[in-house]
Design a protein around this motif. Structure first.
Motif, short mmCIF file in Angstrom:
data_model
loop_
_atom_site.label_atom_id
_atom_site.label_comp_id
_atom_site.label_asym_id
_atom_site.label_seq_id
_atom_site.Cartn_x
_atom_site.Cartn_y
_atom_site.Cartn_z
N ASP A 22 43.54 -56.55 32.85
CA ASP A 22 44.93 -56.14 32.97
C ASP A 22 45.09 -54.67 32.58
O ASP A 22 44.49 -54.20 31.61
CB ASP A 22 45.80 -57.02 32.06
CG ASP A 22 47.26 -56.67 32.15
OD1 ASP A 22 47.73 -55.87 31.32
OD2 ASP A 22 47.95 -57.19 33.06
N GLU A 23 45.93 -53.97 33.33
CA GLU A 23 46.09 -52.54 33.12
C GLU A 23 46.68 -52.20 31.75
O GLU A 23 46.43 -51.11 31.21
CB GLU A 23 46.98 -51.94 34.22
CG GLU A 23 46.31 -51.82 35.58
CD GLU A 23 46.21 -53.13 36.35
OE1 GLU A 23 45.68 -53.11 37.47
OE2 GLU A 23 46.66 -54.18 35.83
N THR A 24 47.47 -53.09 31.18
CA THR A 24 48.12 -52.82 29.89
C THR A 24 47.36 -53.42 28.72
O THR A 24 47.01 -52.74 27.75
CB THR A 24 49.56 -53.35 29.90
OG1 THR A 24 50.28 -52.75 30.98
CG2 THR A 24 50.25 -53.04 28.58
N THR A 25 47.05 -54.71 28.81
CA THR A 25 46.43 -55.42 27.69
C THR A 25 44.91 -55.42 27.73
O THR A 25 44.26 -55.68 26.72
CB THR A 25 46.91 -56.88 27.66
OG1 THR A 25 46.40 -57.56 28.83
CG2 THR A 25 48.43 -56.96 27.63
N LYS A 26 44.36 -55.19 28.91
CA LYS A 26 42.92 -55.29 29.17
C LYS A 26 42.39 -56.71 28.96
O LYS A 26 41.16 -56.91 28.80
CB LYS A 26 42.12 -54.26 28.37
CG LYS A 26 42.44 -52.82 28.78
CD LYS A 26 41.35 -51.84 28.43
CE LYS A 26 41.67 -50.45 29.01
NZ LYS A 26 40.61 -49.47 28.72
N ALA A 27 43.27 -57.68 28.97
CA ALA A 27 42.84 -59.08 29.00
C ALA A 27 42.32 -59.42 30.39
O ALA A 27 42.69 -58.77 31.38
CB ALA A 27 44.02 -60.00 28.64
N ILE A 28 41.47 -60.43 30.49
CA ILE A 28 40.93 -60.83 31.78
C ILE A 28 42.03 -61.44 32.63
O ILE A 28 42.77 -62.31 32.19
CB ILE A 28 39.77 -61.82 31.62
CG1 ILE A 28 38.59 -61.17 30.89
CG2 ILE A 28 39.30 -62.33 32.99
CD1 ILE A 28 37.43 -62.11 30.60
N ASP A 29 42.13 -60.98 33.86
CA ASP A 29 43.06 -61.54 34.84
C ASP A 29 42.31 -62.66 35.57
O ASP A 29 41.56 -62.40 36.51
CB ASP A 29 43.51 -60.44 35.81
CG ASP A 29 44.44 -60.96 36.90
OD1 ASP A 29 44.58 -62.18 37.06
OD2 ASP A 29 45.02 -60.12 37.63
N TRP A 30 42.53 -63.89 35.14
CA TRP A 30 41.76 -65.01 35.69
C TRP A 30 42.13 -65.30 37.14
O TRP A 30 41.29 -65.76 37.92
CB TRP A 30 41.91 -66.24 34.82
CG TRP A 30 41.28 -66.08 33.47
CD1 TRP A 30 41.92 -66.01 32.27
CD2 TRP A 30 39.89 -65.94 33.19
NE1 TRP A 30 41.01 -65.84 31.25
CE2 TRP A 30 39.75 -65.79 31.78
CE3 TRP A 30 38.73 -65.91 33.98
CZ2 TRP A 30 38.52 -65.64 31.16
CZ3 TRP A 30 37.50 -65.76 33.36
CH2 TRP A 30 37.40 -65.62 31.97
N ASP A 31 43.35 -65.02 37.52
CA ASP A 31 43.71 -65.16 38.94
C ASP A 31 42.92 -64.15 39.77
O ASP A 31 42.51 -64.44 40.90
CB ASP A 31 45.21 -64.94 39.14
CG ASP A 31 46.05 -66.08 38.60
OD1 ASP A 31 45.51 -67.20 38.44
OD2 ASP A 31 47.26 -65.87 38.34
N GLY A 32 42.73 -62.96 39.21
CA GLY A 32 41.93 -61.95 39.90
C GLY A 32 40.47 -62.37 40.02
O GLY A 32 39.82 -62.11 41.04
#
Length: 302
Positions: A22-32
């Motif tokens: 994610d651009e803000t949190t840098k958490a993994i985007d699992w949908d991505g």
């Protein structure tokens, strides 16, 4: 498992996933992640590697790496071989490998140890310990030219060692290694430095190659594989000329652009790649323009 038959299935393109952050949190985007896996399979990927270097393996926590392996294996749903990357200490690699087994992965790729004080006998012990602790087969990933060829000679004797992803661009050395290790070992030799080097390694015995380009332009990667298999060298070199600018951009800054160039290209194509995590920064404006130029030359954007 018939390890010889399985290793033959690895003589193809090994597609490395990206991990969208994610651009803000840098958490993994699992949908991505799900969209990326589906894109690779629709693009013809027969072997998929989550937790590879293009997946930013070393930027993931252990729990994230385990979850990525579980999700990618589930998403692939036996439509492709899933070969998660594992590594760090021997015990951690085994932990990640057992997680891969439980998730239903087909095999694992053992990252080369990053310990700064590695001996030949110690590397052999490391690989042997990990391979023998797992029920599913293993592929070695070798990229440091300082590692002795003796490591491969010894470790490939193990039945559950079915392949080597060779990422050292020393063709005479690679050729000698392939010729030294008996064919009876049933090793799938994989060019670990992608389409730019694949034609050269193919002639030396590597019948497969890794690819980050599969995340961007799978048709180009697949066309190269077909041309190599049929011996259509005129086509191989035409395709190679199209590939080289992109791979040169990825190799810039001592391969520092390797992942982020792929992600930038994906984003410009409307695919979900997200940002990178530290220690990888975004491309500078000049390199972003180069990505745009390459995509236009391929006819992917106007």
């Amino acid at each position: 498992m018939n390890y010889g038959e399985f290793s033959k299935r690895l003589e193809t393109i090994t597609a490395i996933t990206v991990t969208p952050f994610d651009e803000t949190t840098k958490a993994i985007d699992w949908d991505g992640v799900a969209a990326n896996v589906e894109f690779l399979i629709v693009g013809g990927a027969e072997v998929i590697v989550p937790c590879g270097n293009t997946s930013e393996f070393y930027a993931l926590t252990l729990e994230e790496a385990k979850e990525e392996t579980r999700r990618v294996t589930e998403l692939a749903a036996r439509r492709a071989i899933v070969m998660p990357g594992i590594g760090y200490s021997a015990e951690t690699a085994i932990e990640l490998g057992r997680n891969a087994e439980k998730a239903g992965a087909d095999c694992v790729m053992i990252h080369q140890p990053i310990h700064p004080y590695m001996t030949t006998s110690g590397a052999i012990s490391y690989y042997r310990k990990v391979i023998e602790a797992l029920d599913i087969p293993s592929v070695l990933y070798v990229r440091d030219p300082h590692i002795s060829d003796e490591v491969l000679v010894e470790v490939t004797k193990l039945d559950k060692c079915v392949g080597v992803k060779y990422a050292i661009n020393d063709l005479p050395r690679f050729t000698q290694t392939v010729r030294t290790i008996p064919a009876e070992c049933g090793i799938a030799w994989i060019c670990g430095t992608a389409e730019k080097w694949a034609p050269f390694f193919y002639n030396a015995g590597a019948r497969g190659f890794t690819s980050g380009l599969m995340n961007v332009y799978p048709e180009l990667s697949q066309a190269m594989l077909r041309a190599l298999r049929t011996g259509d060298w005129e086509t191989v070199w035409q395709l190679w000329e199209n590939v080289v600018p992109f791979e040169n951009l990825r190799a810039k800054y001592n391969n520092g652009n390797n992942v982020v160039a792929v992600k930038e290209a994906m984003e410009q194509l409307g695919l979900r790649a997200g940002v990178t995590r530290e220690p990888v920064d975004p491309l500078d404006e000049q390199d972003k323009r180069e990505v745009t130029r390459i995509l236009k030359s391929w006819g992917k954007i106007t």
